[in-house]
Design an enzyme around this catalytic site. Structure first.
Site, PDB file in Angstrom:
ATOM      1  N   GLU A 112      90.128  12.340  89.942  1.00  0.00           N
ATOM      2  CA  GLU A 112      90.676  12.786  91.489  1.00  0.00           C
ATOM      3  C   GLU A 112      90.657  14.509  91.446  1.00  0.00           C
ATOM      4  O   GLU A 112      91.151  15.180  93.027  1.00  0.00           O
ATOM      5  CB  GLU A 112      91.752  12.408  91.445  1.00  0.00           C
ATOM      6  CG  GLU A 112      93.236  12.557  90.298  1.00  0.00           C
ATOM      7  CD  GLU A 112      92.975  12.426  88.994  1.00  0.00           C
ATOM      8  OE1 GLU A 112      93.858  12.564  88.611  1.00  0.00           O
ATOM      9  OE2 GLU A 112      92.265  12.014  89.093  1.00  0.00           O
ATOM     10  N   GLY A 135      99.872  11.546  84.559  1.00  0.00           N
ATOM     11  CA  GLY A 135     100.946  12.317  84.897  1.00  0.00           C
ATOM     12  C   GLY A 135     101.227  12.381  83.050  1.00  0.00           C
ATOM     13  O   GLY A 135     100.547  12.897  82.121  1.00  0.00           O
ATOM     14  N   GLU A 136     102.432  12.482  83.034  1.00  0.00           N
ATOM     15  CA  GLU A 136     102.899  12.568  81.435  1.00  0.00           C
ATOM     16  C   GLU A 136     103.318  10.629  81.265  1.00  0.00           C
ATOM     17  O   GLU A 136     104.203   9.988  81.834  1.00  0.00           O
ATOM     18  CB  GLU A 136     104.366  13.047  81.590  1.00  0.00           C
ATOM     19  CG  GLU A 136     104.592  13.727  80.016  1.00  0.00           C
ATOM     20  CD  GLU A 136     104.987  12.836  79.409  1.00  0.00           C
ATOM     21  OE1 GLU A 136     104.619  12.915  77.741  1.00  0.00           O
ATOM     22  OE2 GLU A 136     105.699  11.374  79.355  1.00  0.00           O
ATOM     23  N   SER A 137     102.430   9.640  80.331  1.00  0.00           N
ATOM     24  CA  SER A 137     102.964   8.926  80.365  1.00  0.00           C
ATOM     25  C   SER A 137     103.930   7.979  80.157  1.00  0.00           C
ATOM     26  O   SER A 137     104.739   7.358  80.315  1.00  0.00           O
ATOM     27  CB  SER A 137     101.900   7.853  79.334  1.00  0.00           C
ATOM     28  OG  SER A 137     102.008   8.477  78.020  1.00  0.00           O
ATOM     29  N   ARG A 157      95.360  17.212  78.473  1.00  0.00           N
ATOM     30  CA  ARG A 157      96.396  16.763  77.629  1.00  0.00           C
ATOM     31  C   ARG A 157      95.681  15.043  77.512  1.00  0.00           C
ATOM     32  O   ARG A 157      96.404  14.736  77.521  1.00  0.00           O
ATOM     33  CB  ARG A 157      97.470  16.714  77.948  1.00  0.00           C
ATOM     34  CG  ARG A 157      98.486  16.433  76.573  1.00  0.00           C
ATOM     35  CD  ARG A 157      99.802  16.800  77.133  1.00  0.00           C
ATOM     36  NE  ARG A 157     100.373  16.869  78.309  1.00  0.00           N
ATOM     37  CZ  ARG A 157     101.321  16.564  78.995  1.00  0.00           C
ATOM     38  NH1 ARG A 157     101.576  17.640  78.199  1.00  0.00           N
ATOM     39  NH2 ARG A 157     101.977  15.729  79.666  1.00  0.00           N
ATOM     40  N   HIS A 202      90.322  12.752  84.602  1.00  0.00           N
ATOM     41  CA  HIS A 202      90.793  12.826  85.819  1.00  0.00           C
ATOM     42  C   HIS A 202      89.367  13.281  86.963  1.00  0.00           C
ATOM     43  O   HIS A 202      89.662  14.623  87.600  1.00  0.00           O
ATOM     44  CB  HIS A 202      92.047  14.607  85.777  1.00  0.00           C
ATOM     45  CG  HIS A 202      92.510  13.600  85.365  1.00  0.00           C
ATOM     46  ND1 HIS A 202      94.262  13.865  85.606  1.00  0.00           N
ATOM     47  CD2 HIS A 202      93.035  14.779  84.236  1.00  0.00           C
ATOM     48  CE1 HIS A 202      95.276  13.629  85.140  1.00  0.00           C
ATOM     49  NE2 HIS A 202      94.874  14.235  83.824  1.00  0.00           N
ATOM     50  N   CYS A 209      93.644   8.663  83.001  1.00  0.00           N
ATOM     51  CA  CYS A 209      94.614   9.547  82.376  1.00  0.00           C
ATOM     52  C   CYS A 209      95.681   8.927  81.504  1.00  0.00           C
ATOM     53  O   CYS A 209      95.825   7.597  80.939  1.00  0.00           O
ATOM     54  CB  CYS A 209      95.016  10.794  82.405  1.00  0.00           C
ATOM     55  SG  CYS A 209      95.672  12.587  80.892  1.00  0.00           S
ATOM     56  N   ARG A 263      96.918   8.284  72.832  1.00  0.00           N
ATOM     57  CA  ARG A 263      98.045   9.572  73.470  1.00  0.00           C
ATOM     58  C   ARG A 263      97.584  10.387  73.017  1.00  0.00           C
ATOM     59  O   ARG A 263      97.694  10.885  71.636  1.00  0.00           O
ATOM     60  CB  ARG A 263      99.495   8.663  73.431  1.00  0.00           C
ATOM     61  CG  ARG A 263     100.469   9.643  74.339  1.00  0.00           C
ATOM     62  CD  ARG A 263     101.540   9.409  74.752  1.00  0.00           C
ATOM     63  NE  ARG A 263     102.561  10.398  75.261  1.00  0.00           N
ATOM     64  CZ  ARG A 263     102.865  11.621  74.961  1.00  0.00           C
ATOM     65  NH1 ARG A 263     102.984  11.513  73.567  1.00  0.00           N
ATOM     66  NH2 ARG A 263     104.022  11.394  75.981  1.00  0.00           N
TER      67      ARG A 263
END
Length: 246
Positions: free
Chosen positions: A198, A46-48, A143, A196, A78, A108
């Protein structure tokens, strides 16, 4: 047995779907006390920075650090890898809080922006040895971060070529410039992947993660049949917000 999936933001639905495919119940985790009822934890992509702010808001960091210290399996994909790392570089102004525990330095957004996302075949001999199947895995990098340094107790499970057309991502070293960076590691009960799994139909990383519980002496994470109310076509399920790559 149940596997917790941090469900604050990102691809938690996709992890729960992947677990269901191998007959394991995934439990959405949003409160610290919910960690008392699961045997393993997945921190999704996601967005860390956003994920860290939400985790702090829900007072989850102390509980997640305690969970890591118990020796139960914890996997970060991620953004989850960034949060599990002891050190992260390339962060936004002001930085972000980390769970820590994984002895590595993660960069990152190492591979660039959303537009520079890519897929590639990774060599994964350890995964094939443990879980069978081919010795390659289709890595989906969105990303994505990368591991720049790993401690002596960290086992490298996969690495990836550095894009030759993006000199910004080349990491200088004493020997010159790195041509490959680490994208999957294991340290004891901790697993980290920069990509990822998943978002693919290959469930071997999820099986590998579950089997880590047996190897570390924790309670066996035997595959269980999902109850009827938890089937794929259950009413009111959330739609996926990311594609599943075949």
């Amino acid at each position: 047995m149940a596997v917790g999936v941090l469900a604050l933001q990102g691809s938690f639905n996709e992890h729960i779907t992947a677990l269901r495919r191998i007959g394991v119940k995934g439990v959405e985790i949003r409160k610290p006390e919910q960690l008392n009822n699961v045997d393993a934890l997945i921190i999704p992509g996601g967005e860390s920075t956003t994920m860290a702010k939400l985790a702090d808001c829900h007072n989850l960091f102390p509980a997640m650090r305690e969970f890591v210290s118990t020796g139960k399996p914890v996997w970060g994909t991620c953004a989850g890898l960034i949060l599990l790392a002891d050190k992260a570089v390339g962060q936004k102004l002001g930085g972000q809080e980390l769970i820590g525990g994984l002895d590595c330095t993660v960069h990152r957004n190492f591979f660039g922006s959303q537009l520079q996302s890519f897929e590639t075949l990774l060599s994964v001999p350890k995964l094939a040895e443990k879980e069978g199947g081919p010795d390659s895995f289709r890595g989906v990098f969105i990303r994505a971060p990368a591991i720049l340094e790993a401690g002596p107790d960290v086992e490298v499970l996969a690495d990836c070529p550095v894009p030759s057309d993006d000199v910004r991502t080349i990491v200088p070293t004493d020997e010159g410039k790195k041509e490959r960076v680490i994208v999957a590691v294991r340290q004891g009960n901790l697993l980290g992947t920069a990509f990822h799994p998943e978002l693919t139909s290959d469930s071997r990383w999820h099986s590998f993660f579950l089997n880590m519980g047996k190897e570390t002496g924790e309670r066996s994470l035997e595959c269980m049949s999902a109850p009827g109310w938890y089937l794929e076509d259950r009413p009111g399920k959330r739609p996926r917000d990311l594609p599943i790559f075949q």
